[in-house]
Design a protein around this motif. Structure first.
Motif, mmCIF file in Angstrom:
data_model
loop_
_atom_site.group_PDB
_atom_site.id
_atom_site.type_symbol
_atom_site.label_atom_id
_atom_site.label_comp_id
_atom_site.label_asym_id
_atom_site.label_seq_id
_atom_site.Cartn_x
_atom_site.Cartn_y
_atom_site.Cartn_z
ATOM 1 N N GLY A 31 82.864 112.540 53.840
ATOM 2 C CA GLY A 31 84.170 112.863 53.281
ATOM 3 C C GLY A 31 85.132 113.248 54.385
ATOM 4 O O GLY A 31 84.785 114.020 55.287
ATOM 5 N N PHE A 32 86.338 112.689 54.321
ATOM 6 C CA PHE A 32 87.371 112.952 55.330
ATOM 7 C C PHE A 32 88.470 113.746 54.645
ATOM 8 O O PHE A 32 89.225 113.216 53.832
ATOM 9 C CB PHE A 32 87.894 111.613 55.865
ATOM 10 C CG PHE A 32 88.698 111.710 57.129
ATOM 11 C CD1 PHE A 32 88.482 112.727 58.055
ATOM 12 C CD2 PHE A 32 89.665 110.761 57.416
ATOM 13 C CE1 PHE A 32 89.207 112.802 59.230
ATOM 14 C CE2 PHE A 32 90.407 110.816 58.589
ATOM 15 C CZ PHE A 32 90.175 111.834 59.496
ATOM 16 N N LEU A 33 88.542 115.040 54.949
ATOM 17 C CA LEU A 33 89.415 115.958 54.223
ATOM 18 C C LEU A 33 90.460 116.576 55.131
ATOM 19 O O LEU A 33 90.249 116.745 56.329
ATOM 20 C CB LEU A 33 88.594 117.077 53.574
ATOM 21 C CG LEU A 33 87.442 116.676 52.664
ATOM 22 C CD1 LEU A 33 86.793 117.921 52.083
ATOM 23 C CD2 LEU A 33 87.915 115.741 51.564
ATOM 24 N N SER A 179 77.461 102.876 56.373
ATOM 25 C CA SER A 179 78.295 104.009 56.781
ATOM 26 C C SER A 179 79.527 104.023 55.903
ATOM 27 O O SER A 179 80.257 103.024 55.833
ATOM 28 C CB SER A 179 78.706 103.871 58.254
ATOM 29 O OG SER A 179 77.572 103.789 59.095
ATOM 30 N N VAL A 180 79.787 105.146 55.244
ATOM 31 C CA VAL A 180 80.913 105.243 54.310
ATOM 32 C C VAL A 180 81.795 106.423 54.701
ATOM 33 O O VAL A 180 81.334 107.567 54.734
ATOM 34 C CB VAL A 180 80.431 105.416 52.855
ATOM 35 C CG1 VAL A 180 81.631 105.491 51.918
ATOM 36 C CG2 VAL A 180 79.501 104.274 52.449
ATOM 37 N N LEU A 181 83.067 106.129 54.996
ATOM 38 C CA LEU A 181 84.071 107.166 55.267
ATOM 39 C C LEU A 181 85.078 107.124 54.126
ATOM 40 O O LEU A 181 85.695 106.088 53.864
ATOM 41 C CB LEU A 181 84.781 106.899 56.599
ATOM 42 C CG LEU A 181 85.879 107.899 56.992
ATOM 43 C CD1 LEU A 181 85.294 109.284 57.223
ATOM 44 C CD2 LEU A 181 86.631 107.423 58.233
ATOM 45 N N ILE A 182 85.244 108.245 53.437
ATOM 46 C CA ILE A 182 86.080 108.267 52.235
ATOM 47 C C ILE A 182 86.932 109.523 52.220
ATOM 48 O O ILE A 182 86.434 110.623 52.458
ATOM 49 C CB ILE A 182 85.197 108.175 50.966
ATOM 50 C CG1 ILE A 182 86.028 108.229 49.688
ATOM 51 C CG2 ILE A 182 84.130 109.252 50.958
ATOM 52 C CD1 ILE A 182 85.201 107.946 48.440
ATOM 53 N N SER A 183 88.236 109.336 51.978
ATOM 54 C CA SER A 183 89.132 110.488 51.858
ATOM 55 C C SER A 183 89.549 110.630 50.405
ATOM 56 O O SER A 183 89.629 109.649 49.661
ATOM 57 C CB SER A 183 90.374 110.314 52.734
ATOM 58 O OG SER A 183 91.277 109.392 52.155
ATOM 59 N N SER A 184 89.814 111.862 50.000
ATOM 60 C CA SER A 184 90.275 112.121 48.640
ATOM 61 C C SER A 184 90.851 113.514 48.566
ATOM 62 O O SER A 184 90.405 114.423 49.270
ATOM 63 C CB SER A 184 89.129 111.976 47.631
ATOM 64 O OG SER A 184 89.563 112.280 46.319
ATOM 65 N N HIS A 185 91.857 113.683 47.687
ATOM 66 C CA HIS A 185 92.386 115.014 47.417
ATOM 67 C C HIS A 185 91.659 115.678 46.252
ATOM 68 O O HIS A 185 91.903 116.845 45.957
ATOM 69 C CB HIS A 185 93.881 114.935 47.109
ATOM 70 C CG HIS A 185 94.726 114.679 48.313
ATOM 71 N ND1 HIS A 185 95.229 113.436 48.625
ATOM 72 C CD2 HIS A 185 95.132 115.501 49.308
ATOM 73 C CE1 HIS A 185 95.928 113.520 49.747
ATOM 74 N NE2 HIS A 185 95.885 114.756 50.183
ATOM 75 N N LEU A 186 90.772 114.931 45.566
ATOM 76 C CA LEU A 186 90.007 115.502 44.461
ATOM 77 C C LEU A 186 88.764 116.177 45.041
ATOM 78 O O LEU A 186 87.693 115.585 45.148
ATOM 79 C CB LEU A 186 89.615 114.406 43.462
ATOM 80 C CG LEU A 186 90.772 113.683 42.772
ATOM 81 C CD1 LEU A 186 90.242 112.620 41.813
ATOM 82 C CD2 LEU A 186 91.654 114.676 42.017
ATOM 83 N N LEU A 187 88.910 117.439 45.410
ATOM 84 C CA LEU A 187 87.837 118.132 46.119
ATOM 85 C C LEU A 187 86.613 118.331 45.240
ATOM 86 O O LEU A 187 85.482 118.307 45.735
ATOM 87 C CB LEU A 187 88.343 119.474 46.644
ATOM 88 C CG LEU A 187 89.463 119.383 47.693
ATOM 89 C CD1 LEU A 187 89.861 120.767 48.160
ATOM 90 C CD2 LEU A 187 89.031 118.530 48.878
ATOM 91 N N SER A 188 86.813 118.538 43.946
ATOM 92 C CA SER A 188 85.657 118.681 43.065
ATOM 93 C C SER A 188 84.842 117.389 43.051
ATOM 94 O O SER A 188 83.609 117.428 42.963
ATOM 95 C CB SER A 188 86.116 119.031 41.646
ATOM 96 O OG SER A 188 86.979 118.032 41.126
ATOM 97 N N GLU A 189 85.514 116.257 43.157
ATOM 98 C CA GLU A 189 84.811 114.975 43.200
ATOM 99 C C GLU A 189 84.114 114.776 44.544
ATOM 100 O O GLU A 189 82.998 114.281 44.613
ATOM 101 C CB GLU A 189 85.799 113.831 42.941
ATOM 102 C CG GLU A 189 85.171 112.447 42.946
ATOM 103 C CD GLU A 189 84.066 112.292 41.916
ATOM 104 O OE1 GLU A 189 83.138 111.502 42.178
ATOM 105 O OE2 GLU A 189 84.094 112.979 40.874
#
Length: 329
Positions: A31-33, A179-189
């Protein structure tokens, strides 16, 4: 595998990305936060060769993206689901991508079925809802069956079923060794999806660790105790120098909330006092609480409070999340 080393991007007087170094390893969802303006999208664009770094380098499987022949076979990316010709059908959008990278036309039908767009394959992408556009973007990323995936806000606009599907998909792909890099603003997800977290603020690396370790390191846990003999337990907690608060549960029953302790310790203490317990539970902080605690000073814009009596007297009224519209306009 993605390797980022000393990556820096300067726009005039603004340093959008500042000496970032991290890896995205196979077999994990990373996760990229970061807050808005932290530099996440800029970093992803540099990894994909869309922006030139001011300093540092980013490689995919040991090579810069520009040196990869037929890149869709190695890297699948979703940065902007709207980057589709509006008058081109979903199928034709994927067909030209497949042809340019030596991918069999049959793969187009496979990925359209995988993302749930088979029934609208002939429809123009310009008439797609936000959620359907996201699905088409994911189909594009998966077209070459790549070993590396870079996804920027892939669940934006999806309904709960779609969000669950994306979570299940990326975890299954990582389990296959990708390899999976994923950003999201849904922190619970992200708490449910990511195995590892890379957190940035104002372009700088803030944390690079497993999701579990990140939450544990940046938040505490609280033990909740309910008993008919709370005063006896409270006196002992005070004598032990432990921090606790008195509270009530959802049913109005008195409790003690003991900060930064584990249930084993509190249970043994109560047993030694002969105090029977009606409840002994632990509440751990969420990823959202840990993230806000760590990055609160790194936000680009901070919301103010509303006048008293407006939208909950000093709080910003929550906005409804955009839901997927399965109708084609």
């Amino acid at each position: 595998m993605i390797e980022v080393e000393g990556l820096t991007k300067q726009y005039g007087a603004v340093r959008a990305v500042d000496d970032l170094t991290f890896d995205v390893k196979p077999g994990l969802v990373t996760g990229f936060l970061g807050p808005n303006g932290a530099g996440k999208s800029t970093t992803m664009r540099m990894i994909l060769g869309l922006d030139k770094p001011t300093a540092g380098r980013a490689t995919i499987n040991g090579k810069p993206y520009r040196d990869i022949k037929n890149p869709l076979h190695e890297v699948g990316a979703l940065l902007d689901a709207k980057a589709v010709h509006p008058h081109r059908s979903a199928a034709n959008h994927l067909k030209w991508m497949a042809q340019s990278n030596g991918i069999a036309p049959s793969r187009v039908d496979e990925v359209l079925g995988l993302v749930g767009l088979s029934d609208v394959a002939g429809k123009k992408a310009g008439g797609f809802s936000l959620g359907m556009g996201q699905r088409l973007g994911l189909a594009s990323a998966l077209l070459g069956d790549p070993g590396v995936l870079i996804l920027d806000e892939p669940v934006n606009g999806l309904d709960p079923e779609g969000i669950y599907w994306v979570r299940s998909l990326v975890r299954a792909l990582a389990a296959e060794g990708r390899s999976v890099l994923i950003s999201s603003h849904l922190l619970s997800e992200m708490a449910l999806t990511a195995d590892h977290l890379v957190v940035i603020g104002r372009g700088k690396l803030v944390a690079n660790q497993s999701t579990k370790d990140f939450v544990a390191a940046n938040s505490g846990s609280h033990v909740i105790v309910r008993s008919d003999y709370l005063d006896t337990l409270a006196e002992s907690l005070t004598a032990e120098g432990l921090d606790f608060d008195r509270a009530t549960d959802d049913e109005g029953r008195p409790t003690l909330v003991i900060n930064d302790q584990e249930v084993d310790y509190v249970g043994k203490l109560a047993f030694s006092l002969g105090v029977p317990l009606n409840e002994l539970t632990v509440k751990r902080a969420s990823l959202e609480e840990a993230f806000m605690g760590l990055t609160g000073d790194s936000v680009e814009y901070s919301a103010g409070t509303l006048p008293s009596g407006a939208a909950g007297a000093g709080t910003i009224a929550p906005q409804p999340q955009a839901q997927e519209d399965n109708n084609v306009v």
